[in-house]
Design an enzyme around this catalytic site. Structure first.
Site, PDB file in Angstrom:
ATOM      1  N   GLN A  99      -1.095  -8.520   5.027  1.00 48.11           N
ATOM      2  CA  GLN A  99       0.812  -7.980   4.574  1.00 48.11           C
ATOM      3  C   GLN A  99       1.124  -6.955   5.772  1.00 48.11           C
ATOM      4  O   GLN A  99       2.166  -6.673   5.946  1.00 48.11           O
ATOM      5  CB  GLN A  99       1.227  -7.395   3.753  1.00 48.11           C
ATOM      6  CG  GLN A  99       0.400  -7.813   1.821  1.00 48.11           C
ATOM      7  CD  GLN A  99       0.179  -7.053   0.999  1.00 48.11           C
ATOM      8  OE1 GLN A  99       1.144  -5.883   0.703  1.00 48.11           O
ATOM      9  NE2 GLN A  99      -1.089  -6.858   0.716  1.00 48.11           N
ATOM     10  N   ASN A 100      -0.080  -7.109   7.150  1.00 45.26           N
ATOM     11  CA  ASN A 100       0.521  -6.162   8.226  1.00 45.26           C
ATOM     12  C   ASN A 100       0.999  -6.808   9.224  1.00 45.26           C
ATOM     13  O   ASN A 100       1.071  -8.102   9.119  1.00 45.26           O
ATOM     14  CB  ASN A 100      -1.321  -6.153   8.635  1.00 45.26           C
ATOM     15  CG  ASN A 100      -1.796  -4.808   7.884  1.00 45.26           C
ATOM     16  OD1 ASN A 100      -1.506  -4.758   6.411  1.00 45.26           O
ATOM     17  ND2 ASN A 100      -3.052  -5.155   8.453  1.00 45.26           N
ATOM     18  N   VAL A 101       2.045  -6.315   9.915  1.00 49.17           N
ATOM     19  CA  VAL A 101       3.165  -7.085  10.855  1.00 49.17           C
ATOM     20  C   VAL A 101       2.687  -6.738  12.024  1.00 49.17           C
ATOM     21  O   VAL A 101       2.750  -6.626  13.367  1.00 49.17           O
ATOM     22  CB  VAL A 101       4.440  -5.898  10.553  1.00 49.17           C
ATOM     23  CG1 VAL A 101       5.097  -6.907   9.360  1.00 49.17           C
ATOM     24  CG2 VAL A 101       4.780  -4.377  10.473  1.00 49.17           C
ATOM     25  N   ASP A 102       0.795  -5.931  12.340  1.00 45.99           N
ATOM     26  CA  ASP A 102       0.551  -5.173  13.176  1.00 45.99           C
ATOM     27  C   ASP A 102      -0.017  -6.198  14.665  1.00 45.99           C
ATOM     28  O   ASP A 102       0.168  -6.218  15.288  1.00 45.99           O
ATOM     29  CB  ASP A 102      -0.600  -3.924  13.595  1.00 45.99           C
ATOM     30  CG  ASP A 102      -1.407  -4.326  12.284  1.00 45.99           C
ATOM     31  OD1 ASP A 102      -1.665  -5.343  12.241  1.00 45.99           O
ATOM     32  OD2 ASP A 102      -1.705  -3.209  11.584  1.00 45.99           O
ATOM     33  N   HIS A 117       4.821 -10.835   6.037  1.00 46.22           N
ATOM     34  CA  HIS A 117       5.398 -10.256   5.977  1.00 46.22           C
ATOM     35  C   HIS A 117       6.561 -10.408   7.643  1.00 46.22           C
ATOM     36  O   HIS A 117       6.389  -8.883   8.098  1.00 46.22           O
ATOM     37  CB  HIS A 117       4.963  -8.626   5.987  1.00 46.22           C
ATOM     38  CG  HIS A 117       5.299  -8.178   3.974  1.00 46.22           C
ATOM     39  ND1 HIS A 117       4.750  -7.264   3.329  1.00 46.22           N
ATOM     40  CD2 HIS A 117       5.401  -9.037   3.023  1.00 46.22           C
ATOM     41  CE1 HIS A 117       4.098  -7.673   2.279  1.00 46.22           C
ATOM     42  NE2 HIS A 117       4.688  -7.919   1.790  1.00 46.22           N
ATOM     43  N   CYS A 129      22.273 -16.782  14.736  1.00 51.83           N
ATOM     44  CA  CYS A 129      23.355 -17.756  15.828  1.00 51.83           C
ATOM     45  C   CYS A 129      21.710 -19.152  16.023  1.00 51.83           C
ATOM     46  O   CYS A 129      20.967 -19.244  15.966  1.00 51.83           O
ATOM     47  CB  CYS A 129      23.322 -17.422  17.195  1.00 51.83           C
ATOM     48  SG  CYS A 129      22.433 -17.689  18.364  1.00 51.83           S
ATOM     49  N   GLY A 189      -7.809  -3.526   1.289  1.00 56.59           N
ATOM     50  CA  GLY A 189      -7.198  -2.403   2.184  1.00 56.59           C
ATOM     51  C   GLY A 189      -5.726  -2.518   1.984  1.00 56.59           C
ATOM     52  O   GLY A 189      -4.203  -1.802   2.751  1.00 56.59           O
TER      53      GLY A 189
HETATM   54  P1  OAD Z   1      -0.254   0.817   1.200  1.00 52.89           P
HETATM   55  O1  OAD Z   1      -0.023   1.848   2.371  1.00 52.89           O
HETATM   56  O2  OAD Z   1       0.498   0.558  -0.002  1.00 52.89           O
HETATM   57  O3  OAD Z   1      -1.552   0.696   1.087  1.00 52.89           O
HETATM   58  C1  OAD Z   1      -2.887   1.249   1.599  1.00 52.89           C
HETATM   59  C2  OAD Z   1      -4.214   0.645   1.070  1.00 52.89           C
HETATM   60  O4  OAD Z   1      -5.594   1.035   2.078  1.00 52.89           O
HETATM   61  C3  OAD Z   1      -4.369   1.357  -0.185  1.00 52.89           C
HETATM   62  O5  OAD Z   1      -4.772   1.396  -1.509  1.00 52.89           O
HETATM   63  C4  OAD Z   1      -5.196   2.717   0.613  1.00 52.89           C
HETATM   64  O6  OAD Z   1      -6.824   2.816   0.214  1.00 52.89           O
HETATM   65  C5  OAD Z   1      -6.519   2.317   1.409  1.00 52.89           C
HETATM   66  N1  OAD Z   1      -7.088   2.090   3.094  1.00 52.89           N
HETATM   67  C6  OAD Z   1      -7.017   3.306   3.151  1.00 52.89           C
HETATM   68  N2  OAD Z   1      -8.031   3.766   4.447  1.00 52.89           N
HETATM   69  C7  OAD Z   1      -8.513   2.068   3.875  1.00 52.89           C
HETATM   70  C8  OAD Z   1      -9.930   2.046   5.250  1.00 52.89           C
HETATM   71  N3  OAD Z   1     -10.232   2.305   5.985  1.00 52.89           N
HETATM   72  N4  OAD Z   1     -10.187   0.830   4.311  1.00 52.89           N
HETATM   73  C9  OAD Z   1      -9.226   0.151   3.644  1.00 52.89           C
HETATM   74  N5  OAD Z   1      -8.509   0.368   2.784  1.00 52.89           N
HETATM   75  C10 OAD Z   1      -8.200   1.501   2.988  1.00 52.89           C
HETATM   76  O7  OAD Z   1      -0.682  -0.356   2.261  1.00 52.89           O
HETATM   77  P2  OAD Z   1      -0.001  -1.876   1.668  1.00 52.89           P
HETATM   78  O8  OAD Z   1      -1.282  -2.013   0.405  1.00 52.89           O
HETATM   79  O9  OAD Z   1      -0.349  -2.900   3.240  1.00 52.89           O
HETATM   80  O10 OAD Z   1       6.063  -4.016   3.450  1.00 52.89           O
HETATM   81  O11 OAD Z   1       1.233  -2.251   1.515  1.00 52.89           O
HETATM   82  C11 OAD Z   1       1.567  -3.791   1.301  1.00 52.89           C
HETATM   83  C12 OAD Z   1       3.632  -3.555   1.884  1.00 52.89           C
HETATM   84  O12 OAD Z   1       3.762  -2.135   1.508  1.00 52.89           O
HETATM   85  C13 OAD Z   1       3.478  -3.119   3.172  1.00 52.89           C
HETATM   86  O13 OAD Z   1       3.372  -4.480   4.239  1.00 52.89           O
HETATM   87  C14 OAD Z   1       4.920  -2.880   3.357  1.00 52.89           C
HETATM   88  C15 OAD Z   1       4.814  -1.423   2.516  1.00 52.89           C
HETATM   89  O14 OAD Z   1       5.932  -1.130   2.166  1.00 52.89           O
HETATM   90  C16 OAD Z   1       6.825  -3.766   3.779  1.00 52.89           C
HETATM   91  O15 OAD Z   1       7.539  -3.452   4.853  1.00 52.89           O
HETATM   92  C17 OAD Z   1       7.671  -5.384   3.604  1.00 52.89           C
END
Ligand code: OAD
Length: 247
Positions: A99-102, A117, A129, A189
């Site tokens: 889901q990461n865009v990085d 994403h 276009c 994550g």
């Molecule tokens: P979130 O920010 O919602 O969740 C991040 C998760 O990573 C949390 O459950 C944390 O507990 C966990 N976390 C934090 N540090 C960690 C580490 N060192 N190792 C493992 N896990 C860790 O991010 P996403 O689930 O990716 O979408 O969010 C999903 C989507 O919501 C994103 O792609 C983005 C956002 O809005 C869009 O922009 C469409």
């Protein structure tokens, strides 16, 4: 299930699928979205990550994306990205859905990442276009001008990411659903609250996969997975790989 048991299971598994979220890049210094220091604590998604926000103020939206591009450009893949890249080169049936865009999975060496994403390193013509490609790569940091323009028609370009309220690309969805039919499915994550990505764990379970979660916090997936490893992605994956890679 222990780390040793999982490592041994992975050693003999054929088809492995991994779903990653922002937590995988957290140890590289890329902020997550939710949680106490998440981006959505200080930025409102509806002002920055929707088609309506872009229509209202493309410059503001692009300034935010350019800030994120500058931040990510300074970050390096961490041990979690590197372990997953090793797996992508080890298993013939390995899928990484992020889901990461990085772009950090690609920088670590994972060749075929399914970018659920999109990517902040890609741009699209806002007018769609017919003279420009559907999306193109532009890795300039910082971007100039802001907002950037479509090189073909001169109208606005938009970030090549999926915003709230937009659909997932059909091909990406099809490939992801087919990858969920696997032997082992790891969700790493991600808070597991954004759909349809969040539905992939259940989908894998329906296919009879062993489902695993790696996350320091509980999520809606914690209760449904077969085993959870409470810890950081880099720590847990390094521990698994130390055994899987040698045993
Ligand atoms: P979130 O920010 O919602 O969740 C991040 C998760 O990573 C949390 O459950 C944390 O507990 C966990 N976390 C934090 N540090 C960690 C580490 N060192 N190792 C493992 N896990 C860790 O991010 P996403 O689930 O990716 O979408 O969010 C999903 C989507 O919501 C994103 O792609 C983005 C956002 O809005 C869009 O922009 C469409």
């Amino acid at each position: 299930m222990t780390v040793i048991e999982l490592a041994k299971y992975l050693k003999v598994a054929e088809k492995i699928t991994v779903l990653t979220g922002a937590g995988v890049s957290a140890e590289s210094g890329v902020p997550t979205f939710r949680g106490s220091e998440g981006l959505w604590k200080t930025h409102r998604p509806e002002r920055l990550a929707t088609p309506e926000a872009f229509t209202r103020d493309p410059e503001l939206v692009w300034e935010w994306y350019d800030w994120r591009r500058r931040l990510v450009a300074k970050c390096q893949p961490n041990a979690a990205h590197i372990t997953l890249a090793t797996w992508s080169q080890t298993y013939s049936k390995f899928s990484l859905i992020t889901q990461n865009v990085d772009g950090l999975h690609e920088r670590a060496g994972t060749a075929t990442t399914i970018r659920f994403h999109g990517s902040i390193w890609e741009l699209c013509c806002w007018n769609r276009c017919s003279s420009s490609p559907e999306r193109w790569t532009d890795e300039r940091v910082p971007l100039s001008p802001i907002p950037p323009l479509c090189p073909a028609c001169g109208h606005l370009a938009r970030p090549g990411v999926v915003w709230f309220g937009e659909s997932i690309n059909k091909d990406v969805l099809t490939r992801s659903l087919s990858s969920a039919d696997c032997d082992v499915f790891l969700t790493i994550g991600t808070s597991g609250v954004v759909y349809p990505a969040a539905s992939l764990t259940k989908e894998a379970k329906l296919h009879g996969a062993l489902t695993i979660e790696i996350n320091p916090e509980d999520t809606p997936h914690t209760e449904i997975v077969d085993a959870r490893f409470k810890g950081s992605a880099a720590q847990v994956l390094t521990a698994i790989e130390a055994i899987r890679g040698t045993s």
